[in-house]
Enzyme design. Structure first.
Site, short mmCIF file in Angstrom:
data_model
loop_
_atom_site.label_atom_id
_atom_site.label_comp_id
_atom_site.label_asym_id
_atom_site.label_seq_id
_atom_site.Cartn_x
_atom_site.Cartn_y
_atom_site.Cartn_z
N ASP A 130 0.82 -1.21 0.00
CA ASP A 130 0.00 0.00 0.00
C ASP A 130 0.86 1.26 0.00
O ASP A 130 2.05 1.23 0.30
CB ASP A 130 -0.98 0.00 1.19
CG ASP A 130 -0.28 -0.04 2.55
OD1 ASP A 130 0.79 -0.68 2.67
OD2 ASP A 130 -0.79 0.60 3.49
N GLU A 149 0.43 -1.44 5.68
CA GLU A 149 1.52 -0.89 6.49
C GLU A 149 1.30 0.58 6.81
O GLU A 149 1.54 1.03 7.92
CB GLU A 149 2.86 -1.07 5.75
CG GLU A 149 4.10 -0.80 6.61
CD GLU A 149 4.52 0.65 6.70
OE1 GLU A 149 5.34 0.98 7.57
OE2 GLU A 149 4.03 1.49 5.92
#
Ligand SMILES: *[C@@H]1O[C@H](CO)[C@@H](O)[C@H](O)[C@H]1NC(C)=O
Ligand SMILES: *[C@@H]1O[C@H](CO)[C@@H](O)[C@H](O)[C@H]1NC(C)=O
Ligand SMILES: *[C@@H]1O[C@H](CO)[C@@H](O)[C@H](O)[C@H]1NC(C)=O
Ligand SMILES: [Zn+2]
Length: 472
Positions: A137, A201
């Site tokens: 991400d 994350e």
């Protein structure tokens, strides 16, 4: 890394320190300076494979990265992520790295719908496996300030631009492409290893990395070491150091977020009390700013970093860095003058939200502020809270903890540590013998969820960063 930030030194100001009168000590200091162990190649373990790519392979690698940047895997918050893009990313890597997904020595598992866990089976089952992490991400990309559209992966002057190129799709694609090419060359590892690709994350890692950890833990897995994104090869970033130097993050700062709330009887502005909720809260917040937490230089790995890089500084800084037993009081005071280096020597205090009042003639009942502390590796959440309570020292200010976690333990970086030395050797071979030293990550990474699986967590991204890159 969540809004990754690298440490930027304050070496320029050191020059002034010469005036501090070092006189007769000079001879002893020089001796120590030149007898400090050099940090050139010292590890005598397995050699690092030489990496040679054909130009066709380089094109493949580049195209793989561009394709990855074009998938907008944006995380806005734990509740808001682009799941369509995350699913598309899963399909994308299956298509681009066919050998990784079909090899008989690799087991692939999807974890928590969008994260990926690869187990690469080594020939010698008695060797403890290691693990490489990266995340899929990216943080949102507001349209302002971009030279190219953020999800275009456009190439300019030999660089690929876009959200996620640094953080962290180069690592995702780098790891998978390396494995793909090694499989093509008939690679069979002796030691097993894992690759973990988390999908959240940037917004905590609670659904991705943490679920990967749970799965490994349920199988009783222990890891030799973990490698995640983090610090980099810094070229001209640490003032006073000429050559590029590689910093490996051996710890991460902790964090506490507090809400400070003051409730006082509301009233009309025509008859104000002596102190209002706003006044009381302002005074508390101001005390926090005027009384920073103590300078902890020498307690965390930041002192080792300077010591190991001592030889890279010009005179007289080299002498000072090699003799922290004498100079650390001065050096620590110089470091705290610049926000970026202040952040590595102490727990920082940042007032981030301040709310009170709605009408110009009404004294509000409540005033509330949010304060974020990033905790130095030498302190704990409890210690910081105690200090903060003492500093505020006003019972009318209610303190509530929104979230907190301790700094990460300091991973070993001695000459006998397999993970650290393997990394150091690899960095030497790829980045023309750049000196390697331990450092502190100011941001946080998925690797913090792995503390129960290993004591050796290293944070390093294989990029050369110049100072103008830091704001990217
Ligand atoms: C989410 O990702 C898809 C591509 O997978 C894209 O078409 C869509 O515009 C993205 N949504 C948002 C809100 O950015
Ligand atoms: C903390 O304070 C902020 C700022 O006033 C507010 O927006 C938030 O809702 C508060 N959170 C809690 C849990 O009280
Ligand atoms: C590690 O283990 C301890 C004790 O079981 C537990 O309290 C802690 O939450 C674990 N930490 C992580 C990051 O899983
Ligand atoms: Zn990251």
């Amino acid at each position: 890394m969540s809004r990754a930030r690298c440490w930027r030194g304050a070496g320029g100001a050191f020059l002034g320190l010469l005036l501090c009168g070092v006189g007769i000590l000079v001879a002893a200091l020089l001796l120590r300076t030149f007898t400090l162990p050099s940090n050139r190649v010292i590890w005598q373990g397995p050699a690092v494979a030489e990496v040679v790519f054909t130009s066709e392979e380089r094109q493949l690698l580049k195209r793989a990265l561009v394709g990855a940047v074009r998938i907008p895997t944006v995380s806005v918050s734990e509740e808001e992520q682009n799941y369509t893009a995350l699913a598309e990313f899963g399909e994308y890597i299956r298509k681009v790295f066919p050998r990784v997904f079909s090899s008989s020595i690799i087991k692939h598992e999807v974890v928590a719908e969008f994260s990926h866990l690869f187990t690469v089976q080594g020939a010698d089952q008695s060797l403890k496996p290691y693990m490489i992490l990266a995340h899929l991400d990216v943080v949102p990309a507001p349209p302002e300030g971009w030279d190219v559209p953020p999800f275009s992966g456009e190439e300019r002057d030999g660089y690929i631009y876009g959200r996620g190129t640094l953080d962290d799709k180069s690592c995702v694609i780098g790891v998978l492409q390396a494995l793909e090419l090694m499989l093509k060359r008939g690679y069979k590892p002796k030691r097993s290893f894992y690759i973990g690709l988390g999908h959240d994350e940037e917004v905590s890692g609670h659904n991705g990395a943490m679920k990967i950890v749970e799965r490994l833990q349920s199988r009783g897995v222990k890891l030799l070491f973990v490698l995640d994104e983090g610090l980099a090869v810094l070229d001209g970033v640490i003032q006073g150091v000429k050559r590029p130097v590689a910093l490996i993050g051996t710890t991460e700062k902790g964090s506490i977020t507090l809400n400070l709330t003051v409730n006082q009887p509301p009233g009309h502005s025509s008859m104000p009390p002596e102190e209002t909720s706003i006044g009381i809260l302002s005074a508390a917040v101001s005390r926090l700013e005027r009384n920073p937490l103590p300078n902890m230089f020498g307690v965390g790995p930041e002192a080792s970093m300077f010591e190991q890089l001592a030889g890279e500084f010009a005179f007289p800084l080299n002498v000072m860095m090699a003799n922290l037993w004498l100079f650390s009081p001065i050096i620590s005071r110089v470091l705290e003058r610049t926000p970026s280096s202040n952040a590595i020597v102490r727990t920082t205090t940042a007032i981030t939200i301040f709310n009170a009042g709605v009408k110009s003639n009404v004294i509000p009942r409540m005033a509330r502020a949010t304060v974020n502390f990033r905790i130095h590796p030498g302190q704990t959440v409890t210690e910081v809270l105690d200090i903060v309570r003492n500093t505020i020292s006003d019972e009318r200010v209610e303190i509530s903890v929104l979230n907190s976690f301790d700094p990460l333990p300091i991973s070993p970086f001695d000459e006998s540590n397999f993970g650290y030395q393997t990394l150091q050797r690899t960095i030497h071979s790829v980045f023309s013998a750049a000196p390697v030293a331990p450092g502190v990550c100011i941001g946080n990474t998925d690797s913090r969820h792995f503390v129960n699986l290993t004591d050796s967590i290293y944070r390093f991204s294989p990029f050369k960063m110049k100072s103008e890159d830091l704001s990217r």
